[in-house]
Design a protein around this motif. Structure first.
Motif, PDB file in Angstrom:
ATOM      1  N   UNK A 139       0.790  -1.232  -0.013  1.00  5.91           N
ATOM      2  CA  UNK A 139      -0.016   0.016   0.058  1.00  5.91           C
ATOM      3  C   UNK A 139       0.947   1.085   0.126  1.00  5.91           C
ATOM      4  N   UNK A 140       1.178   1.875  -1.022  1.00  3.18           N
ATOM      5  CA  UNK A 140       1.905   3.110  -1.137  1.00  3.18           C
ATOM      6  C   UNK A 140       1.081   4.114  -0.529  1.00  3.18           C
ATOM      7  N   UNK A 141       1.706   4.859   0.517  1.00  2.00           N
ATOM      8  CA  UNK A 141       0.963   5.763   1.255  1.00  2.00           C
ATOM      9  C   UNK A 141       0.622   7.297   0.667  1.00  2.00           C
ATOM     10  N   UNK A 142      -0.240   8.005   0.944  1.00  2.17           N
ATOM     11  CA  UNK A 142      -0.626   9.235   0.394  1.00  2.17           C
ATOM     12  C   UNK A 142       0.951  10.332   0.357  1.00  2.17           C
ATOM     13  N   UNK A 143       1.085  11.100  -0.692  1.00  5.54           N
ATOM     14  CA  UNK A 143       2.264  11.946  -0.500  1.00  5.54           C
ATOM     15  C   UNK A 143       3.475  11.476  -0.675  1.00  5.54           C
ATOM     16  N   UNK A 144       3.656  10.112  -1.092  1.00  6.03           N
ATOM     17  CA  UNK A 144       4.829   9.418  -1.220  1.00  6.03           C
ATOM     18  C   UNK A 144       5.744   9.717  -2.345  1.00  6.03           C
ATOM     19  N   UNK A 145       6.964  10.017  -2.416  1.00  7.29           N
ATOM     20  CA  UNK A 145       8.084  10.657  -3.202  1.00  7.29           C
ATOM     21  C   UNK A 145       8.625   9.494  -3.792  1.00  7.29           C
ATOM     22  N   UNK A 146       9.059   9.942  -5.192  1.00  6.33           N
ATOM     23  CA  UNK A 146       9.746   8.584  -5.741  1.00  6.33           C
ATOM     24  C   UNK A 146      10.848   8.041  -4.889  1.00  6.33           C
ATOM     25  N   UNK A 147      11.191   6.898  -4.834  1.00  2.51           N
ATOM     26  CA  UNK A 147      11.895   6.364  -4.006  1.00  2.51           C
ATOM     27  C   UNK A 147      11.730   5.885  -2.617  1.00  2.51           C
ATOM     28  N   UNK A 148      10.491   6.578  -2.001  1.00  4.24           N
ATOM     29  CA  UNK A 148      10.001   6.144  -0.621  1.00  4.24           C
ATOM     30  C   UNK A 148      10.121   4.824  -0.437  1.00  4.24           C
ATOM     31  N   UNK A 149      10.399   4.270   0.691  1.00  3.56           N
ATOM     32  CA  UNK A 149       9.927   2.809   0.791  1.00  3.56           C
ATOM     33  C   UNK A 149       8.769   2.547   1.652  1.00  3.56           C
ATOM     34  N   UNK A 150       8.204   1.232   1.521  1.00  7.48           N
ATOM     35  CA  UNK A 150       6.887   1.001   2.046  1.00  7.48           C
ATOM     36  C   UNK A 150       6.843  -0.319   2.191  1.00  7.48           C
ATOM     37  N   UNK A 228       3.495  10.454  -5.416  1.00  3.99           N
ATOM     38  CA  UNK A 228       1.969  10.464  -5.499  1.00  3.99           C
ATOM     39  C   UNK A 228       1.624  11.906  -5.090  1.00  3.99           C
ATOM     40  N   UNK A 229       0.932  12.604  -5.680  1.00  2.00           N
ATOM     41  CA  UNK A 229       0.706  14.078  -5.493  1.00  2.00           C
ATOM     42  C   UNK A 229      -0.701  14.065  -4.749  1.00  2.00           C
ATOM     43  N   UNK A 230      -0.664  15.372  -3.897  1.00  3.49           N
ATOM     44  CA  UNK A 230      -2.207  15.427  -3.209  1.00  3.49           C
ATOM     45  C   UNK A 230      -2.584  16.704  -4.082  1.00  3.49           C
ATOM     46  N   UNK A 231      -3.930  16.788  -4.399  1.00  5.71           N
ATOM     47  CA  UNK A 231      -4.709  17.924  -5.067  1.00  5.71           C
ATOM     48  C   UNK A 231      -5.782  18.296  -4.229  1.00  5.71           C
ATOM     49  N   UNK A 232      -6.148  19.426  -4.577  1.00  2.00           N
ATOM     50  CA  UNK A 232      -7.626  19.799  -4.138  1.00  2.00           C
ATOM     51  C   UNK A 232      -8.555  20.130  -5.419  1.00  2.00           C
TER      52      UNK A 232
END
Length: 635
Positions: A139-150, A228-232
């Protein structure tokens, strides 16, 4: 819903709390998507004089003011966990694997191995009893950046004959969204890659039943391939270029970050209804807080209204029942609100001081460090957010406070402080540690408090030794498959690793825990094998240290307020400090349910959006599944 069970002496995660089926991860993702969508900002009544506490609850809802908040005209997109899956191969099983029967999973894996180009004979590799096909889920978390571990979960496909995954190594595998459409498996684009040592659930369970042998975790084994971008997403009835311009401008006046061209605003208008949000570095460990604060930004407000609102928030901050929301709105106002928050630090009530200190920390002010340190040490309900706030503060005094917390009696406070300090300053000599050949890190903390050994089950494989004086009995005798560890009775240990083909590797070690861990790693043991030996030594009473597993601050604890005026009684009682920050989310905590009050708000928000928006066509929905973006609020 089963949940993690934690105690002061040891934290044990019940693996049965994870979904058992291949398709149930979607339900978890849906539940967690609500975890971070937040209580939001109701508007406030302007008032010049000090309000009567008995009337504060009623006056917290604004009816006449022209102030409009970001929350009033938008919904948040991107707060869901992205479910990714793959078909992988675990190697190094020492005869406990199996040759998979014909299936679509087997065919998929053979094609995957052929495409890699580094496996000469995929069919022969799969047929070995030292390998096993597995289903990999993440499950990739919200706001994850490229290369972030999960974290990853591995389970066997139906009808597998594999008897144990213990000691196995997951080969690199690409993770994608997957779905069964008709009788065919459809895949989205690759969103992550994965590999790493598998920790079978049997390592952490006293029961030795078969189910614990054939499922497990790979801590931090996934790596995201893109941001993984956040948006409004602005509400339909408010559409117009002036709205997106005003909202974007208001957010960028409050928040900036650094891009390739220097300092820029965090909000970027993509269309006349979509505003993309970049998460500032200080909120990376608590993305939920960033979204809360953004939604509390006023985008339509006169100067007089702002002055009156600031005065009202100053008053409300002093009342425990309103302090959380007031502090968040003050944080959203920026520099003008700092004096009010500093006055909040002088209040007698712990809850008021905590919320004021947390807001100041995320604004980059050190004034509340002492309050946050005290809450992290003594108040479990505020611990996780207090530690996340200290981690976000670049001031050296925050690092000193975290280093002191590593001497706490609480296992959660000690390891939580370690994780917080490592996240903000990974190269700090105090927490940097050493990377061992076994594919994990060892960190030795010079602590005067009673010895504690911590084992991680999430984020990354690591062993943390608090107080390096802890030892194992030098009379021990451990015999594992291919490994013997024997005490010589003089404070030394002999480690013998028997290798395939008849060779052996011999090493000597002292009976200090840290030296034993290094010796086992040098002998060829991976993280799973080392953890298994340490837990066996503890169970056999050959290790006197306190042993803790995944002792992260947990959600669900409640803070009981002191006596308050009768008129505010409905607003008081047991209160939670907020959602669990990303800094402390683990493979088990992603399944924590959202409190009902938030669920109701989420349902109301989503229903309102659904009613205003045109329902997308089937083709549009299918396209969004495979591209991973549709510009709509999360449902």
């Amino acid at each position: 819903m089963p949940s993690a069970t934690l105690s002061r002496d040891q934290v044990q995660v019940n693996p049965s709390s994870r979904p058992g089926g291949w398709t149930t991860v979607a339900a978890v993702a849906f539940a967690v998507a609500g975890m971070n969508l937040l209580a939001g900002c109701q508007s406030l009544t302007r008032r010049g004089q000090s309000p009567d506490p008995a009337n504060m609850a009623e006056e917290s809802v604004e009816t006449d003011s022209g102030t409009r908040y970001v929350r009033d005209v938008s919904a948040v997109n991107g707060l869901n966990f992205a479910q990714v899956e793959g078909i992988g191969l675990v190697t190094g099983l020492r005869g406990t694997g199996s040759d998979p029967a014909p299936s679509w999973q087997r065919d998929h894996l053979i094609d995957e191995l052929k495409s890699r180009g580094d496996v000469a004979n995929p069919i022969a590799l799969l047929s070995s009893r030292d390998t096993s096909i597995v289903l990999v889920k993440g499950m990739i978390p919200p706001g994850a950046r490229k290369g972030d571990p999960f974290d990853l979960e591995v389970v066997l496909p139906p009808n597998s004959e594999t008897t144990s995954l213990e000691g196995g190594q997951l080969m690199p595998v690409r993770l994608k969204p997957m779905a069964m459409l008709g009788k065919r498996v459809r895949e989205g684009k690759t969103l992550a890659v994965a590999n790493g040592p598998v920790m079978a659930d049997s390592i952490f369970e006293s029961r030795s039943d078969q189910s614990n042998q054939v499922r497990g975790l790979v801590p931090g084994g996934g790596r995201t391939s893109e941001n993984r971008e956040l948006a409004l997403t602005l509400r339909s009835e408010e559409l117009g270029p002036s709205l997106v311009r005003d909202v974007t401008h208001a957010i960028n006046e409050r928040f900036t970050t650094y891009g390739p061209d220097g300092r820029v605003g965090v909000a970027t208008a993509k269309t006349d209804r979509l505003v993309e949000l970049a998460v500032p570095d200080e909120y990376r460990g608590n993305i939920g807080r960033f979204v809360e604060v953004v939604q509390c930004i006023a985008w339509s407000e006169s100067t007089d209204e702002r002055v009156n609102r600031l005065e009202m928030l100053d008053q409300q901050l002093g009342h425990p029942s309103m302090s959380k929301l007031a502090a968040m709105r003050l944080e959203a106002m920026g520099g003008d609100a700092v004096p009010a928050l500093r006055r909040g630090l002088g209040q007698a009530d712990t809850e008021v001081r905590f919320h004021a200190a947390q807001a100041l920390a995320f604004m980059g002010h050190e004034d509340g460090i002492g309050v946050l340190e005290q809450c992290a040490s003594d108040e479990p309900a505020f611990r996780w957010n207090a530690l996340a706030a200290l981690a976000a503060l670049p001031d050296a005094k925050a690092a000193v406070a975290l280093s002191r917390l590593m001497d706490s009696e609480s296992a959660e406070a000690r390891y939580g402080a370690f994780r917080a300090l490592h996240s903000r300053s990974p190269h700090d000599p105090l927490v940097k540690g050493e990377q061992l050949p076994g594919g994990f890190s060892l960190h030795v903390i010079d602590s005067p408090t009673p010895p504690m050994l911590h084992i991680s089950r999430s984020r990354r494989p690591e062993i943390v030794v608090f107080n390096d004086q802890q030892t194992v009995s030098d009379q021990l005798m451990v015999v594992e498959q291919g490994l013997t560890v024997r005490g010589a009775g003089d404070g030394s240990l002999s480690i013998v690793r028997f290798e395939t083909g008849g060779g052996e590797k011999r090493l000597m070690s002292t009976n200090r825990v840290s030296d034993l861990v290094r010796g086992l790693s040098d002998a060829g043991c991976n993280y799973s094998a080392v953890v298994s030996i340490l837990r066996k030594l503890k169970q056999d009473e050959l290790l006197d240290s306190r042993l803790a597993v995944e002792a992260v601050p947990r959600p669900g604890r409640e803070y009981v307020r002191a006596t308050v005026p009768a008129a505010l009684e409905a607003e008081t009682g047991t209160r939670q400090a907020g959602r669990l920050p990303e800094l402390f989310r683990s493979s088990a905590s992603r399944q924590q349910s959202t409190p009902r009050d938030d669920e109701a708000q989420i349902a109301e928000l989503n229903a309102a959006n659904a009613a205003r928006d045109n329902k997308p066509s089937m083709i549009t929905r299918m396209k969004s599944f495979f591209t991973g973006a549709d510009g709509k609020p999360d449902r």
